[in-house]
Design an enzyme around this catalytic site. Structure first.
Site, PDB file in Angstrom:
ATOM      1  N   GLY A  46     -29.659   5.461  -4.743  1.00  0.00           N
ATOM      2  CA  GLY A  46     -30.109   4.130  -4.336  1.00  0.00           C
ATOM      3  C   GLY A  46     -29.160   3.353  -3.447  1.00  0.00           C
ATOM      4  O   GLY A  46     -29.575   2.528  -2.659  1.00  0.00           O
ATOM      5  N   ASP A 102     -27.124   0.000  -5.776  1.00  0.00           N
ATOM      6  CA  ASP A 102     -28.357  -0.616  -5.300  1.00  0.00           C
ATOM      7  C   ASP A 102     -28.721  -1.875  -6.084  1.00  0.00           C
ATOM      8  O   ASP A 102     -29.018  -2.913  -5.510  1.00  0.00           O
ATOM      9  CB  ASP A 102     -29.519   0.399  -5.304  1.00  0.00           C
ATOM     10  CG  ASP A 102     -29.764   1.064  -6.662  1.00  0.00           C
ATOM     11  OD1 ASP A 102     -29.007   0.811  -7.628  1.00  0.00           O
ATOM     12  OD2 ASP A 102     -30.723   1.852  -6.762  1.00  0.00           O
ATOM     13  N   ASP A 105     -29.401  -3.850 -13.259  1.00  0.00           N
ATOM     14  CA  ASP A 105     -30.582  -4.222 -14.043  1.00  0.00           C
ATOM     15  C   ASP A 105     -30.103  -4.485 -15.475  1.00  0.00           C
ATOM     16  O   ASP A 105     -29.600  -5.570 -15.765  1.00  0.00           O
ATOM     17  CB  ASP A 105     -31.573  -3.056 -13.934  1.00  0.00           C
ATOM     18  CG  ASP A 105     -32.909  -3.308 -14.579  1.00  0.00           C
ATOM     19  OD1 ASP A 105     -33.309  -4.474 -14.691  1.00  0.00           O
ATOM     20  OD2 ASP A 105     -33.578  -2.334 -14.969  1.00  0.00           O
ATOM     21  N   ARG A 167     -37.787   4.858  -0.795  1.00  0.00           N
ATOM     22  CA  ARG A 167     -36.376   4.570  -0.492  1.00  0.00           C
ATOM     23  C   ARG A 167     -36.182   4.233   0.989  1.00  0.00           C
ATOM     24  O   ARG A 167     -35.284   3.498   1.358  1.00  0.00           O
ATOM     25  CB  ARG A 167     -35.493   5.783  -0.816  1.00  0.00           C
ATOM     26  CG  ARG A 167     -35.402   6.113  -2.295  1.00  0.00           C
ATOM     27  CD  ARG A 167     -34.285   7.127  -2.519  1.00  0.00           C
ATOM     28  NE  ARG A 167     -34.364   7.783  -3.809  1.00  0.00           N
ATOM     29  CZ  ARG A 167     -33.870   7.296  -4.948  1.00  0.00           C
ATOM     30  NH1 ARG A 167     -33.265   6.130  -4.961  1.00  0.00           N
ATOM     31  NH2 ARG A 167     -33.981   7.970  -6.073  1.00  0.00           N
TER      32      ARG A 167
HETATM   33  P1  IMP Z   1     -29.256  -0.333 -15.187  1.00  0.00           P
HETATM   34  O1  IMP Z   1     -28.410   0.719 -15.814  1.00  0.00           O
HETATM   35  O2  IMP Z   1     -30.383  -0.761 -16.095  1.00  0.00           O
HETATM   36  O3  IMP Z   1     -28.496  -1.498 -14.628  1.00  0.00           O
HETATM   37  O4  IMP Z   1     -30.061   0.376 -14.045  1.00  0.00           O
HETATM   38  C1  IMP Z   1     -29.576   0.615 -12.839  1.00  0.00           C
HETATM   39  C2  IMP Z   1     -30.453   1.602 -12.100  1.00  0.00           C
HETATM   40  O5  IMP Z   1     -31.845   1.497 -12.448  1.00  0.00           O
HETATM   41  C3  IMP Z   1     -30.391   1.272 -10.642  1.00  0.00           C
HETATM   42  O6  IMP Z   1     -29.296   1.888 -10.026  1.00  0.00           O
HETATM   43  C4  IMP Z   1     -31.738   1.760 -10.146  1.00  0.00           C
HETATM   44  O7  IMP Z   1     -31.666   3.128  -9.816  1.00  0.00           O
HETATM   45  C5  IMP Z   1     -32.671   1.580 -11.325  1.00  0.00           C
HETATM   46  N1  IMP Z   1     -33.451   0.333 -11.181  1.00  0.00           N
HETATM   47  C6  IMP Z   1     -33.342  -0.796 -11.910  1.00  0.00           C
HETATM   48  N2  IMP Z   1     -34.193  -1.746 -11.494  1.00  0.00           N
HETATM   49  C7  IMP Z   1     -34.856  -1.194 -10.455  1.00  0.00           C
HETATM   50  C8  IMP Z   1     -35.897  -1.691  -9.581  1.00  0.00           C
HETATM   51  O8  IMP Z   1     -36.359  -2.836  -9.633  1.00  0.00           O
HETATM   52  N3  IMP Z   1     -36.311  -0.823  -8.627  1.00  0.00           N
HETATM   53  C9  IMP Z   1     -35.836   0.449  -8.490  1.00  0.00           C
HETATM   54  N4  IMP Z   1     -34.873   0.939  -9.274  1.00  0.00           N
HETATM   55  C10 IMP Z   1     -34.396   0.127 -10.261  1.00  0.00           C
HETATM   56 MG    MG Z   2     -34.466   5.133  -9.351  1.00  0.00          MG
END
Ligand code: IMP
Ligand code: MG
Length: 177
Positions: A46, A102, A105, A167
């Site tokens: 990402g 990217d 979340d 992407r």
């Molecule tokens: P986290 O570990 O929950 O912070 O997730 C991070 C990863 O989840 C990011 O690097 C993305 O690959 C994916 N992700 C989280 N939210 C989104 C979104 O809204 N669109 C696409 N990918 C997301």
């Molecule tokens: Mg993804």
């Protein structure tokens, strides 16, 4: 250009808006790293579009490496398990490291990744993300540079995917599933 997509996508940030913000971030990073060089680590997949565009806007010397970790299957919610799929090629010991991702979340992926990188003794370790989705945070992460703070919506484009699609879109948009 008109992109053919399987799902309707509502534009959140246009290509121009993203580029303008990246120029600002590049300026800020260049200032903050004055007299140093920056070792950028791209979190694949990402972060790749963002990192390459950002690197072009940084005026201090830049080196780059890439790593691939994953916490998602093909769904839209984080599992919290971080799997190392590709490690760095080079040591980061003594380097001023800037991790470029990217989106933050839940925060799980990046907080785990930063912990892991800290153990490798970089001179400094900072985090830059294109997007921050703070409403969904589960694990606290210190973000040094953030492109945009967004609401709790699933977004695609500029490196972000839904099921490996979208992407390549040069804008960031909400995918309507
Ligand atoms: P986290 O570990 O929950 O912070 O997730 C991070 C990863 O989840 C990011 O690097 C993305 O690959 C994916 N992700 C989280 N939210 C989104 C979104 O809204 N669109 C696409 N990918 C997301
Ligand atoms: Mg993804």
């Amino acid at each position: 250009m008109e992109y053919k997509t399987e799902h309707p996508i509502d534009v959140m940030y246009t290509e121009e808006e993203v580029e303008a913000r990246i120029i600002e971030l590049g300026r800020q990073i260049s200032k903050d790293y004055e007299g140093k060089s920056v070792h950028m680590i791209c979190v694949l997949k990402g972060g790749v579009f963002f990192m390459t565009e950002l690197a072009k806007r940084i005026t201090v010397p830049v080196s780059m490496d890439f790593m691939c970790v994953s916490s998602y299957g093909s769904a839209t919610k984080s599992s919290g398990n971080v799997i190392m799929k590709k490690d760095l090629d080079e040591s980061i010991e003594g380097k001023d490291v800037l991790v470029v991702g990217d989106i933050i979340d839940s925060g799980r992926t990046l907080s785990n990744l930063l912990e892991l990188l800290k153990e490798r003794k970089p001179a400094s370790l900072k985090l830059c993300t294109l997007l921050d989705k703070p409403d969904r945070r589960v694990v606290q992460v210190d973000i040094d540079y953030n492109g945009f703070t967004i609401p709790d919506e699933f977004v695609v484009g500029y490196g972000l995917d839904y099921d490996q699609k979208y992407r390549n879109l040069p804008y960031i948009g909400i995918v309507r599933l």
